[in-house]
Every structure is written in structure tokens, then in C-alpha cells.
Design an enzyme around this catalytic site. Structure first.
Site: not given
Lengths: 427, 328
Positions: A62-63, A93, A151, A178, A231, A304, A322-323
């Protein structure tokens, strides 16, 4: 405050039936055929739609705090509600990392402020996700954290991972890994195989995931402490989990919609929209993940969801982060790509992940009198395409533009509130 | 989206390669004149954007553009706004706004020229991207073999060995592809550690780690540059061992056929991949590769930017459009 959801196909862990559901305040008050609308009831016509327990996403970024330009807990919650989710596990993260009570409390409160779904902060396994020192598991568990993970990175040090499992024993928490041996993925941007050879891109070999997965399965065997695997992306990983479960080990696993719908050939565009970690793999891996979901080897579908601003993705593959987004498309991708009974897809999106997240007391519940009213109402057959500009997420990095999806959430009920009505979020 | 671009050899196909090589013959003729300059691209602007240092390739493209009377601009990342945090896209769009007909792009990231082609109307010529592609190198290599062996009809039956660090080599990816398109049989010679993962039929006709087994039977021996930093990645134990197994040593030079061409994309690591003096190898065409690079890059620029009229009027007066020029 009451709602009457009429004429839907009610699907929960107890089976399927047609009926009406009355919600009063935060709970299911009545379930049955042809309930009479009361004067105060807001009536939601669910004829032809499925009424299921709300979805639970074990894996979202969710940053907030730290990267609010890409997503906030409010915009991410909105995307989650539109995807039928009533609970999401926020990965740690952030900046600062979710490794202290202060930060996880902040995340939880921001989720409550948004009020569109339950935001469950995870905790990191190591301080700052640096892979060196354990976070205060018990303190964080006391603040309501049930899932711990680094993660974005795997815990590289086998001694530290063993200690983490042993220390977690008895605290009522789950450690999630992860799986990535970083010495094997330095500089990697895509799946290692024929496609990366042609494109001249550094490969992320399947073995880097499988080695750590194997190590941790053996640590679970040694310690007897449960673990969850994030994942999974390779055919061999599915097989390792299948065998470990057959051995009776208490492990669970998740897979993302993109890992069962998109192959590494997408990278031929050099479009960083398709860069994700672990990377998109081959048709063979996709088939194995679908089979793993179908036979229950993989317990849960997790998105993810990883928002990034456009500028970050408008870079060469080796420089872009990535993402990809996932919350608003997960159901549509799952129903388009999985050959499973509908009830099993719902199970993998609802009560199975609710159990892994430690929230089975309030999410993924049967739709029965007295149960918490966390519900998704969706059309399982409608075909649609993503229009990025209309996504609720603050970012636009969806890989599904121009891809036919099937199944879309129409209404979401969170804690008794209709937070999504006719595909529009708000409360 | 760009006008026509040259991002990989795939953009040309075998007929396109032949068209460019035929054009290169005309350009080579221009280059032999006392005043090697024609007005073919007068009024066109070519911008070299080099995000990775490469003096040789940049000078080659600059010279090619100037001999066709194009205006040239050079953008080198080391002295640029990239260091001030400007994005690649903003950099390209800013330069494009000055009026550019073609970007010649060198970038350390595979795929960067393809992204750039999506952001500009100008043609994009890939001057080397990451490990991915270096199509003008492949064309100049093909042109060099074609002229040295008088192979104007193609490379059917030609046997080529390409030796060394294929994994990290954009030259290998493009040159192998171009030579195979023209009919050559290409064997890749390297230890597993220096091969791309899953190297297979789509990549080369054969793979071996035994150079001695085929060195006497090839028409072209192509040596790749062995970079010193590979030693730190456990890809080969030592440069000495690399030379022993894969270098062109005096012993191996004696095994070469009398007509065998020896090629190298430069810059050479003398004493590593080439442990003899190339000047003493009758088949060495390494200098010709550099010379031919100008003609081939002129051909590529003309192919992408030219009017379709004649290439090489000897005076400025001869600008009438005829049907002799290249067509698609």
C-alpha cells in the site's frame, strides 16, 4: 443501518443456495428465501450475482508510509474494496519499515480512517528488512500483527531463519517467506530461459526460488513451526509444496493471478509493466500453478498488488522497479484463467487466506445469522477490460490492458457498510 | 511511434540485409573518392545519443552521417542532464523537440532503443544495447565477409565459429542471427558459463567447447572480447585458462585454413582471446571491419532517411529523383 441483498447465489464454505441476506449494523441478521424488505432496508438486487464472503488478500503493497506518490492506504483500500476484498495484509516494505509497534499502529489506523476494508499490517521478520536482527515478534503480536515477512527479500541467512521460526513458536504468529536466493538473482530482470537468452536480459532462475523454498520446508520439518510461502512461481515449487504437505508439514502457500495468466514472452516488449518479482515464467509453470490451486497444494490467491508511478515504469527493464497492480483485477483474471469450481476459487480468495492471516474470526465466515457482514457480491460471467484511467489505485501499472477478464465485483459489504455499490466505491 | 527504425536484425530480414549490403557497396565507392562526401542526407539531422561510452562506434556513425551531408549532434550521458535526474524519456523528448530525423542510440540497458522508438517520431538506430543487439556491427561483419570472400549471393555453405563470451555479447546475438539469415552455418564455441541459458537451435546451429575440433574447418573464425570482470563472477577460472582453451594461440593459428577469415569486433585483448599478432595472420580482416563500418552505417542511414533517390551524385547538381534508388 440495514441492507437487504436479494436473490443472489449465496456461496460460502457450507455450500451454495439462492436466497436473501439481511444485514443489520455489522452483522448478518437474517438469511432465507424471500425476506420482506423493512422500511429502513436499503435493497441491493443480487439476482444473477454471487454473494460470497469478502475476499482476503494476503499480499498487498500500500506504499504508505514512504511512497505515497504511488499509493496511499486510502487509495489502496478503495482498490481493494472494488476488488471485493474486505481485508488486506499490508506488506512491511514501507519507509519506515513495519518493524515497530508505532509504524504498524499507524498503518492500521490509516486503514480504519479510510474505512473501506480492514488493513492488516504485517511485520518484518528482521529490523529494517536488513536480514540481520529479529524484530520484536511478541510486541508486534501484541499490537495485532499475525503475519511476519521480509517480502521483497528472502531471509538469506539460514541460521537467522531457523532462529526466527524457533522464537516464533507459541506466539500465535505465522512467518511468511519470499523465496529468493539473492546470490543467484543479482541483476536479474526476468525468468531465466530461452526468452531471456534472445532478449539479452539477465535471468532470474527458477532454482533461486526452489532452493530457498526447499531450505525452509526442511526448517519447518526440523522446528515443527508453521510457515507460509509467498507468490510461488515455478512448477518445481508447486511440487515441493505438494510433497511437503503430503509429509504432513504445516505449510501454506499462495500464488498470484499474474503467475497463472502471463508468460515471460511478455518481456519481449521490453515494457517494464511486465517486470515483477518473482518474474513471469513459462506456460509450463502456469499450468503447474493452476494445477496446484486446483488440488489445494496452493491454498490462496494473493495479488502482490505493487503500485508504481508511471515514471518508474517508463525505464529500461534493468532500472525499473518490479511489481504490478492486482487488487482490482484478481477476480476477473482468476475466473478467466482457472478451470476450477467457482466455490474453490472463492475459497482460495476468502476463507483459506483468512485463516492464514489469522482473521478467520471475522473474514471468510459462513453467511449465516450473527456472522460479521463482510461480503462480496459479484457477477461471475461478465466479460470486461481494464481501463487504466478508471482504476482506483493511484498508479496505473496493470499488465491486463487489452486482456479479456471474466467476473467483476458489483457490491462490497465491509463491516455492514455497502462500501462498493454498482462498482463505485465510497461510504 | 517512430518512423522506420533499426533496432535488431529482425527489422531487416534477409532481404533487408542484402539491400543494405548492396547499398554499402555504393557507399564504399563514395569513400574511395578523393572527396568522400555526397549530399544524400543534406537537411537531415542525426543525433548520436550515447548513454554508454563508445568512442569507436560514435566516431563511425558521426563520420557516416557527415559523409552523407547530414547535420549531426552528439549527446553523451556523462556530460548530460541524466546526472541531474532527468528521465530517459524526457531527455529523448527534449532532443526530439529540437528537430531530429534519427537517433543513434547506445545504452547499457537491453531494450532501451526499443523504448525510445516508442517515444519519438524519429527513426531509431540501435548502436548497441546491453547484451541484446548491435545490428550495425552484424551488418559490417556480413559486409566484410561478403567483400573478402566475394560472397555477393549470400552465405549458403559458409561455416563460421564464434568464440567466447556469447552470454554477455550483443555482438554475438546480432552477428549470429544475421549470418544465419544469410545461410551460414554458425557454431558457438564457449564454456557453459559463457553461454546464454537455454542456448538452442533458435540461437545457433551448433554449440561446442572444443575449438580445436573445428578450427581447421571454418571459413570464418570470429573472436569475442573477453572482459576482465568476468573473472570475478566465477565464469572462467583465469584469463590464462581462457586463452588455453579458447584463445587464438600460435598453435591454433597454424591450424587455420589458408582462406579462413579472422574477425574481432574490437577492442581486442591481445594475449587473451587473440594471442598472436593479427598483422601476421593472412586472413585477419579486423581493420577492414572498422573501415567497412563507415560504409555500412552510411548505408543504414541512407536506407532509413534517404529520399529513395540516387545516393551518390558526383556534383550537387545531380539531385533529380530517379527510380534507381533502393525501394522496400
Amino acid at each position: 443501518m440495514s441492507l437487504l441483498i436479494t436473490g443472489g447465489r449465496i456461496i460460502d464454505r457450507d455450500g451454495e443456495r439462492i436466497g436473501d441476506v439481511r444485514v443489520v449494523d455489522a452483522h448478518v441478521a437474517e438469511v432465507g428465501p424471500a425476506l420482506e424488505p423493512g422500511d429502513d432496508d436499503r435493497v441491493i438486487d443480487a439476482a444473477g450475482l454471487v454473494v460470497s464472503p469478502g475476499f482476503v488478500d494476503l499480499h498487498v503493497h500500500l506504499r504508505e508510509p514512504g511512497r505515497e506518490e504511488a499509493e496511499t492506504i486510502e487509495t489502496g483500500s478503495r482498490a481493494a474494496a472494488l476488488g471485493g476484498y474486505t481485508a488486506v495484509v499490508a506488506m512491511p516494505n514501507t519507509d519506515p519499515t513495519q518493524d515497530s509497534v508505532e509504524v504498524v499502529d499507524f498503518v492500521r489506523r490509516q486503514g480504519e480512517r479510510a474505512g473501506l476494508c480492514e488493513v492488516l499490517p504485517s511485520g518484518s521478520i528482521t529490523v529494517g528488512r536488513a536480514g540481520e536482527t529479529l524484530t520484536p515478534f511478541a510486541e508486534l503480536a501484541g499490537a495485532g500483527v499475525t503475519l511476519f515477512t521480509d517480502d521483497g527479500n528472502g531471509v538469506q541467512d539460514p541460521l537467522l531463519m531457523r532462529r526466527a521460526l524457533e522464537y516464533a513458536d507459541g506466539l500465535g504468529i505465522t512467518l511468511a517467506q519470499h523465496c529468493e536466493v539473492e546470490r543467484l538473482t543479482a541483476g536479474a530482470v526476468m525468468h531465466e530461459g530461452d526468452c531471456c537468452s534472445r532478449l539479452g536480459l539477465p535471468g532470474w532462475p527458477a532454482i533461486a526460488e526452489e532452493l530457498m523454498l526447499h531450505r525452509d520446508i526442511e526448517l519447518v520439518r526440523l522446528t515443527g513451526v508453521p510457515m507460509h510461502f509467498l507468490h510461488l512461481s515455478t512448477a518445481r515449487s508447486v511440487e515441493l509444496v505438494r510433497r511437503a504437505k503430503a509429509d504432513g508439514l504445516s505449510i501454506t502457500a499462495e500464488a498470484t493471478p499474474h503467475h497463472f495468466s502471463l508468460t515471460d514472452e511478455r518481456l519481449a516488449s521490453y515494457d517494464a509493466i511486465y517486470k515483477v518479482n518473482p518474474p513471469l515464467r513459462t506456460a509450463h509453470d502456469i499450468a503447474a500453478i493452476r494445477a496446484g490451486l486446483a488440488d489445494g497444494t496452493i491454498d490462496a490467491i494473493a495479488t502482490d498488488h505493487a503500485p508504481h508511478v508511471a515514471e518508474a515504469k517508463e525505464q529500461p527493464l534493468d532500472q525499473a522497479p518490479p511489481g504490478m497492480l492486482g487488487l482490482e483485477t484478481a477476480l476477473g483474471v482468476s475466473l478467466a484463467h482457472l478451470d476450477m469450481p467457482l466455490a474453490e476459487v472463492i475459497a482460495a480468495m476468502s476463507w483459506k487466506p483468512a485463516s492464514i492471516a489469522g482473521v478467520a474470526d471475522r473474514h471468510g465466515r459462513p453467511i449465516a445469522v450473527g456472522e460479521p457482514a463482510n461480503l462480496a457480491v459479484f457477477d461471475p460471467d461478465v466479460e470486461w477490460e481494464v481501463i487504466p484511467a478508471r482504476l482506483a489505485s493511484k498508479s496505473r501499472n496493470t499488465p491486463y490492458v487489452g486482456v479479456a477478464l471474466r467476473g467483476r465485483v458489483v457490491h462490497t459489504i465491509f463491516n455492514g457498510h455497502a462500501v462498493v455499490v454498482d462498482g463505485i466505491a465510497g461510504r | 511511434m517512430s518512423a522506420r527504425s533499426l533496432l535488431t536484425i529482425d527489422d531487416l530480414g534477409s532481404s533487408g540485409i542484402m539491400r543494405v549490403l548492396d547499398l554499402a557497396d555504393h557507399m564504399a565507392e563514395v569513400n574511395r573518392r578523393p572527396n568522400p562526401k555526397v549530399p544524400a542526407l543534406r537537411g537531415k539531422t542525426v543525433c548520436n545519443v550515447f548513454f554508454e561510452d563508445s568512442t569507436r562506434t560514435r566516431l563511425s556513425f558521426e563520420t557516416a552521417a557527415k559523409r552523407l551531408s547530414a547535420d549531426t549532434m552528439t549527446f553523451a550521458a556523462s556530460q548530460s542532464s541524466i546526472n541531474k535526474g532527468e528521465s530517459l524519456r524526457d531527455t529523448i523528448e527534449t532532443i526530439a523537440a529540437m528537430g531530429v530525423d534519427a537517433f543513434v542510440v547506445r545504452h547499457k540497458s537491453s531494450g532501451a532503443p526499443q523504448l525510445i522508438a516508442g517515444w519519438t517520431q524519429a527513426s531509431v538506430i540501435n548502436a548497441g544495447d546491453g547484451w541484446h543487439a548491435h545490428p550495425t556491427q552484424a551488418l559490417l561483419d556480413a559486409y566484410t565477409v561478403r567483400t573478402a570472400l566475394s560472397r555477393t549471393g549470400g552465405f549458403d555453405g559458409l561455416r563460421m565459429a564464434i568464440v567466447g563470451d556469447v552470454k554477455h555479447s550483443r555482438v554475438a546475438r546480432s552477428t549470429v542471427q544475421a549470418f544465419r539469415m544469410l545461410g551460414a552455418h554458425v557454431t558457438v564455441v564457449a564454456p557453459r558459463t559463457l553461454l546464454p541459458p537455454d542456448v538452442g537451435d533458435r540461437f545457433a546451429d551448433a554449440v561446442t567447447d572444443r575449438l580445436d575440433d573445428l578450427i581447421g574447418d571454418v571459413d570464418v573464425l570470429y573472436l569475442l572480447r573477453m572482459q576482465h570482470e568476468r573473472m570475478h563472477e566465477a565464469l572462467v577460472p583465469s584469463l590464462r585458462e581462457y586463452t588455453t582453451r579458447f584463445g587464438l594461440t600460435p598453435r591454433r593459428a597454424a591450424m587455420l585454413g589458408p582462406q579462413t577469415l579472422v574477425m574481432h569486433p574490437g577492442p581486442m585483448n591481445r594475449g587473451v582471446e587473440i594471442a598472436v599478432d593479427p598483422a601476421e595472420l593472412p586472413g585477419a580482416v579486423i581493420t577492414q571491419q572498422v573501415t567497412n563500418g563507415i560504409a555500412v552505417r552510411m548505408a543504414v542511414l541512407f536506407d532509413l532517411l534517404g529520399s529513395g533517390g540516387p545516393i551518390a551524385p558526383t556534383t550537387d547538381a545531380a539531385t533529380d529523383v530517379t527510380t534507381e534508388g533502393p525501394t522496400e
